[in-house]
Design an enzyme around this catalytic site. Structure first.
Site, short mmCIF file in Angstrom:
data_model
loop_
_atom_site.label_atom_id
_atom_site.label_comp_id
_atom_site.label_asym_id
_atom_site.label_seq_id
_atom_site.Cartn_x
_atom_site.Cartn_y
_atom_site.Cartn_z
N GLU A 83 39.99 39.76 28.66
CA GLU A 83 38.84 40.63 28.40
C GLU A 83 39.34 42.08 28.56
OE1 GLU A 83 34.98 39.17 30.25
OE2 GLU A 83 36.46 38.02 31.38
N ARG B 13 45.61 29.69 39.75
CA ARG B 13 45.99 31.06 39.43
C ARG B 13 47.15 31.51 40.32
NH1 ARG B 13 41.21 35.07 40.95
NH2 ARG B 13 42.87 36.57 40.52
N LYS C 9 39.95 42.51 39.29
CA LYS C 9 39.73 43.70 38.48
C LYS C 9 38.67 44.60 39.09
CE LYS C 9 41.00 42.16 33.81
NZ LYS C 9 40.47 41.93 32.45
#
Length: 559
Positions: free
Chosen positions: A37, A263, A273
């Site tokens: 994104e 992850r 983020k």
């Protein structure tokens, strides 16, 4: 095209699934994607997804798409799109002609949304965002159906078209899937598919005022691109039933398979983020590419080689269980790479002047210095030597303790590549601060060895004073002082106040002048340093990438 022997080199559950799919002829080609994104800069956690997606595609002779899931114009910027492209390319991966955007598919996604309404599987809801959250229930209690859940198909279709036409304000209505408000998976409790956002989109401009949610756009974009294996991190595992529901209830051209993996987590590091944005907006760092940031652009500016990041991620492996990689291991990978590739140079961070009294005034000579002892092909260079030098201030003590073997009054040491010198006199200013050392040298020890076989216990780095270049050196350390920032409260409280020290007036050997931005060298005994982007012709700036001490290697040696 990769061979079967080549793809058998790496073993993990994702590659085993792909091997099985190939063996059963389920897929002719393997197609993966990396779908960021564009609402921030990529961080080192993304390097695992990048390496995995591009890596397995290459191993199995397939391809990997770079696709921007640009469905939220309120948080997305072209700056982020450009930075992501640069980061993926810097890591060593090439998407070729396969660059895509979810916004490329807005019209198709809209048509599919209408088809769900017509099939009675979606409806326009008038509840506010807060009311929808309240109606969703909890992990132990079912949700409550919206009073608009049974709105007639024709009415929902007309309202949805009016939403697209811009007839309603932001938040006035949403389109929701009609699935199961009692589902044990909260993601299936009539998720929102479209919301109204009167916002300018970086690519589509003002063509749209309704935008699909990530969940609605993600799987269908995969299907449009004929992705075979949609590799996601574990937080998307609970979203997989919704991913599959859309594929089952829409006439998509393919049916990708979503597979989740753990992850990449790193100690002493924040990989969120939202929190990274807090650091930037709060002025705790100078920007997204601050060398203390775990962003790929920050690590690039710090001087981390992409090969070291790939090595760290590869050795960390692919698993289903969350864990954290020790930052010391990443640093070990960086040191190992730079030890092989970085040429050696000399520099003095905190200079102390040395005058060699028995060296001829006004004269100088050139000495041979090895560029990289790990790489014979790197050759050697010439370094100037003269009567006046700089050594590191920490390399001299007037009254040294027992185990201090460097320079002291009456003591002889070796200057790297040069001569033995002996300190004869200490010069001080009015405040008693040492300003200069008076020394003598032994001209018979040129190159660093004494013909009579005498030994010295220390070798010092140095720079010829008349040939030295002035520079600013930035000494970076870990941004956080805690291995798990924020575990005990606010992560900002764990910021290391000593994460940056700026050293003005450092002296470097003349061969370091004019290096391009990003070039990395080892300053002997000091660490690895790279040229910062703020360097100018008359003001070079070097960042310390990492020190020479390898904590991880020592831990491994101890078992």
């Amino acid at each position: 095209m990769a061979t079967d022997d080549a793809v058998n080199d790496k073993q993990d559950f994702i590659r085993e699934i792909i091997r099985s799919d190939r063996a059963s002829a389920k897929h002719d080609d393997i197609v993966t994607r990396f779908p960021p994104e564009p609402n921030g800069y990529l961080h080192i956690g993304h390097s695992k997804a990048i390496s995995l997606n591009f890596g397995v595609a290459a191993e199995f002779g397939g391809r990997c798409h770079l696709r921007f899931d640009d469905t939220n114009p309120t948080k997305e910027e072209l700056e982020y799109i450009d930075s992501i492209k640069e980061d993926v390319s810097w890591l060593g991966y090439d998407w070729g002609e396969h660059l895509y955007y979810a916004s490329d598919y807005f019209e198709q996604l809209y048509e599919w949304a209408e088809s769900l309404i017509e099939a009675g599987k979606a409806y326009v809801d008038d509840l506010s965002a807060e009311e929808i959250r309240a109606h969703r229930g909890t992990l132990t209690e079912p949700g409550t159906p919206s009073p608009w859940r049974d709105r007639p198909v024709e009415e929902s279709l007309a309202l949805f078209r009016a939403m697209r036409a811009g007839e309603f304000a932001d938040g006035a209505r949403v389109l929701r899937a009609r699935i199961d408000m009692a589902s044990g998976n909260i993601n299936l409790r009539d998720p929102v598919l479209y919301r109204i956002l009167h916002a300018h989109h970086p690519r589509t401009g003002d063509s749209w005022c309704i935008y699909p949610t990530y969940d609605f756009a993600h799987g269908q974009s995969d299907a449009i691109e004929h992705i075979t294996h949609s590799l996601c991190t574990l937080e998307f595992e609970a979203h997989r039933p919704l991913y599959d529901w859309f594929l089952e209830n829409l006439p998509t051209p393919s049916k990708p398979r979503q597979i989740e993996f753990a992850r990449f987590n790193l100690t002493y590091t924040i990989l969120s983020k939202r929190r990274l944005l807090q650091l930037v907006q709060g002025g705790h760092v100078t920007g997204w590419d601050d060398p203390r940031m775990p962003t790929l652009s920050g690590l690039r500016r710090l001087g981390y080689p992409p090969a070291a990041i790939r090595e760290c991620v590869d050795r960390a492996g692919i698993a289903k269980r969350e864990s954290a990689v020790d930052l010391a291991f990443l640093e070990h990978c960086v040191r190992s790479d730079l030890n092989r590739t970085a040429e050696r140079r000399m520099g003095v961070l905190r200079p102390l002047k040395v005058v060699i009294e028995n060296y001829p005034e006004g004269e100088s000579e050139e000495l041979d210095a090895v560029n990289n002892p790990e790489d014979a092909s790197a050759g050697s260079r010439k370094v100037p030597f003269s009567r006046e030098l700089y050594i590191e201030r920490d390399d001299f003590m007037e009254d040294p303790p027992k185990k201090f073997f460097r320079l002291a009054p009456g003591r002889e040491v070796r200057l790297r590549y040069a001569y033995f010198i002996t300190c004869r006199e200490v010069i001080k200013d009015a405040d008693g601060e040492i300003t200069e050392l008076r020394c003598t040298y032994d001209p018979e020890t040129r190159g660093g060895d004494a013909p009579d076989g005498r030994k010295v216990k220390a070798t010092l780095h140095w720079v010829s004073l008349p040939h030295a270049i002035d520079t600013e050196v930035r000494l970076y350390d870990r941004l956080f002082k805690s291995a798990d920032p924020g575990a005990g409260g606010n992560f900002l409280d764990d910021i290391n106040p000593d994460s940056l020290e700026v050293v003005a007036g450092a002296k470097l050997e003349p061969g370091l002048a004019g290096l391009p931005v990003g070039a990395t060298v080892q300053l002997e005994r000091l660490g690895y340093f790279c040229v910062d982007r703020e360097t100018t012709a008359d003001r070079p700036v070097f960042n310390r990438t990492i020190t020479l001490r390898d904590t991880w290697a020592k831990l491994q040696a101890k078992g």
